[in-house]
Write an enzyme that holds these catalytic residues in place. Structure first.
Site, PDB file in Angstrom:
ATOM      1  N   GLY A 110      85.657  99.694 -27.231  1.00  0.00           N
ATOM      2  CA  GLY A 110      86.941 100.362 -26.906  1.00  0.00           C
ATOM      3  C   GLY A 110      86.926 101.925 -27.025  1.00  0.00           C
ATOM      4  O   GLY A 110      88.128 102.317 -27.251  1.00  0.00           O
ATOM      5  N   SER A 111      85.896 102.639 -27.156  1.00  0.00           N
ATOM      6  CA  SER A 111      86.116 103.942 -27.558  1.00  0.00           C
ATOM      7  C   SER A 111      86.649 104.814 -26.413  1.00  0.00           C
ATOM      8  O   SER A 111      87.597 105.729 -26.611  1.00  0.00           O
ATOM      9  CB  SER A 111      84.657 104.620 -27.806  1.00  0.00           C
ATOM     10  N   MET A 170      83.835  94.226 -18.977  1.00  0.00           N
ATOM     11  CA  MET A 170      82.742  93.818 -18.407  1.00  0.00           C
ATOM     12  C   MET A 170      82.678  92.547 -17.648  1.00  0.00           C
ATOM     13  O   MET A 170      81.967  91.772 -17.730  1.00  0.00           O
ATOM     14  CB  MET A 170      81.738  93.643 -19.433  1.00  0.00           C
ATOM     15  N   LEU A 222      85.914  91.546 -11.194  1.00  0.00           N
ATOM     16  CA  LEU A 222      87.338  91.259 -10.854  1.00  0.00           C
ATOM     17  C   LEU A 222      87.336  90.669  -9.564  1.00  0.00           C
ATOM     18  O   LEU A 222      86.710  91.239  -8.605  1.00  0.00           O
ATOM     19  CB  LEU A 222      88.221  92.262 -11.033  1.00  0.00           C
ATOM     20  N   HIS A 250      82.644 104.511 -15.226  1.00  0.00           N
ATOM     21  CA  HIS A 250      81.229 103.866 -14.947  1.00  0.00           C
ATOM     22  C   HIS A 250      80.366 104.704 -15.378  1.00  0.00           C
ATOM     23  O   HIS A 250      80.333 105.916 -15.304  1.00  0.00           O
ATOM     24  CB  HIS A 250      81.152 103.575 -13.598  1.00  0.00           C
ATOM     25  N   LEU A 273      81.782  96.417  -6.116  1.00  0.00           N
ATOM     26  CA  LEU A 273      81.613  97.017  -7.261  1.00  0.00           C
ATOM     27  C   LEU A 273      81.139  98.340  -7.088  1.00  0.00           C
ATOM     28  O   LEU A 273      79.964  98.704  -6.566  1.00  0.00           O
ATOM     29  CB  LEU A 273      80.547  95.901  -7.616  1.00  0.00           C
ATOM     30  N   GLN A 324      81.046 112.619 -22.871  1.00  0.00           N
ATOM     31  CA  GLN A 324      81.695 113.029 -21.587  1.00  0.00           C
ATOM     32  C   GLN A 324      82.694 111.938 -21.079  1.00  0.00           C
ATOM     33  O   GLN A 324      83.748 112.647 -20.508  1.00  0.00           O
ATOM     34  CB  GLN A 324      80.623 113.498 -20.599  1.00  0.00           C
TER      35      GLN A 324
HETATM   36  C1  GAR Z   1      81.406 102.840 -21.432  1.00  0.00           C
HETATM   37  O1  GAR Z   1      79.999 103.408 -21.528  1.00  0.00           O
HETATM   38  C2  GAR Z   1      81.692 102.437 -20.080  1.00  0.00           C
HETATM   39  O2  GAR Z   1      81.502 103.518 -19.217  1.00  0.00           O
HETATM   40  C3  GAR Z   1      80.826 101.264 -19.905  1.00  0.00           C
HETATM   41  O3  GAR Z   1      80.892 100.294 -21.045  1.00  0.00           O
HETATM   42  C4  GAR Z   1      81.015 101.268 -22.050  1.00  0.00           C
HETATM   43  C5  GAR Z   1      82.047 100.990 -23.057  1.00  0.00           C
HETATM   44  O4  GAR Z   1      82.169 101.718 -23.975  1.00  0.00           O
HETATM   45  N1  GAR Z   1      81.400 100.718 -18.680  1.00  0.00           N
HETATM   46  C6  GAR Z   1      80.756  99.863 -17.886  1.00  0.00           C
HETATM   47  O5  GAR Z   1      79.603  99.853 -18.013  1.00  0.00           O
HETATM   48  C7  GAR Z   1      81.347  99.127 -16.837  1.00  0.00           C
HETATM   49  N2  GAR Z   1      80.340  98.499 -15.885  1.00  0.00           N
HETATM   50  P1  GAR Z   1      83.612 101.649 -24.845  1.00  0.00           P
HETATM   51  O6  GAR Z   1      83.955 100.061 -24.950  1.00  0.00           O
HETATM   52  O7  GAR Z   1      83.359 102.194 -26.164  1.00  0.00           O
HETATM   53  O8  GAR Z   1      84.880 102.410 -24.030  1.00  0.00           O
END
Ligand code: GAR
Length: 209
Positions: A12-13, A84, A87, A103, A138, A167
């Site tokens: 969840g960052s 993840m 949908l 992404h 997707l 970033q």
């Molecule tokens: C992030 O790097 C996001 O871009 C990626 O998962 C990570 C989640 O980090 N998303 C995907 O790969 C979507 N297909 P977070 O939970 O710390 O935000």
């Protein structure tokens, strides 16, 4: 309609960067009770909800329950932030034009999973992240903003992921601000930002580790 519902699956960052940017998060919804980001949201007084995908027999049934949880908050925007689950088309259609995703690659390169390993394997010298509107295909929707980072000779997937993630935390809040200000227009699959000259591309300096 007001605020943003943020969907997460884990750390969840990105959600945290959205909350910390002062954006109006109406709720954080996770598909796993152990998603670490839920604790941060609760600590900030942001309402949370869990819709566990394992409790549903089909993707369609899960997506219906997810949509109910989202609609209870009547959000202007739904933001996927490390969510993840793929949908279904009805879910995507329900939020057409107000569903964003982040992404970890410079789309259309490297859709899907394991983007950093794929970038290293391909030998690209520039990598990054993309915020885009979600469409049924997707990782293919109209691009709102991208951040580019260098790929350094001694990178491994974790080092590269960390450089990209820093970033992501810059571009996602920016994209959401633009959306909520009504400044984004999609035309012919291309997104423009009205009323300003802010760049839809961020270059991270090569010195960033
Ligand atoms: C992030 O790097 C996001 O871009 C990626 O998962 C990570 C989640 O980090 N998303 C995907 O790969 C979507 N297909 P977070 O939970 O710390 O935000």
């Amino acid at each position: 309609m007001s605020g943003i519902v943020v969907l997460i699956s884990g750390r969840g960052s990105n959600m945290r960067s959205i909350v910390e940017a002062g954006l109006p998060v109406a709720a954080v919804v996770a598909n796993r009770a152990d998603a670490a980001g839920l604790e941060f949201a609760r600590g900030r007084g942001v309402p949370t909800e869990v819709v566990d995908h394992r409790a549903f027999a089909s993707r369609a049934a899960f997506d219906e329950a997810l949509a109910e949880a989202v609609d209870r908050r009547s959000p202007r925007l739904v933001a996927l932030a490390g969510f993840m689950r793929v949908l279904t088309a009805p879910f995507v259609a329900r939020y057409a034009g107000r569903l964003l995703n982040i992404h970890p690659s410079l789309l259309p390169a490297f859709p899907g999973l394991h983007t950093h390993a794929a970038a290293l394997a391909a030998g690209v010298k520039i990598h990054g992240a993309t915020v885009h509107f979600v469409t049924p295909e997707l990782d293919r929707g109209p691009i709102v903003i991208q951040a580019a980072v260098p790929v350094l000779p001694d990178d491994d997937a974790d080092r590269l992921a960390a450089r990209v993630l820093a970033q992501e935390h810059v571009i996602y809040p920016r994209a959401i601000e633009w959306f909520l200000a009504g400044r984004l227009t999609v035309s012919g699959g291309t997104v423009t930002v009205a009323g300003g000259r802010e760049a839809q591309l961020v270059f991270a300096p090569a010195v960033v580790a």
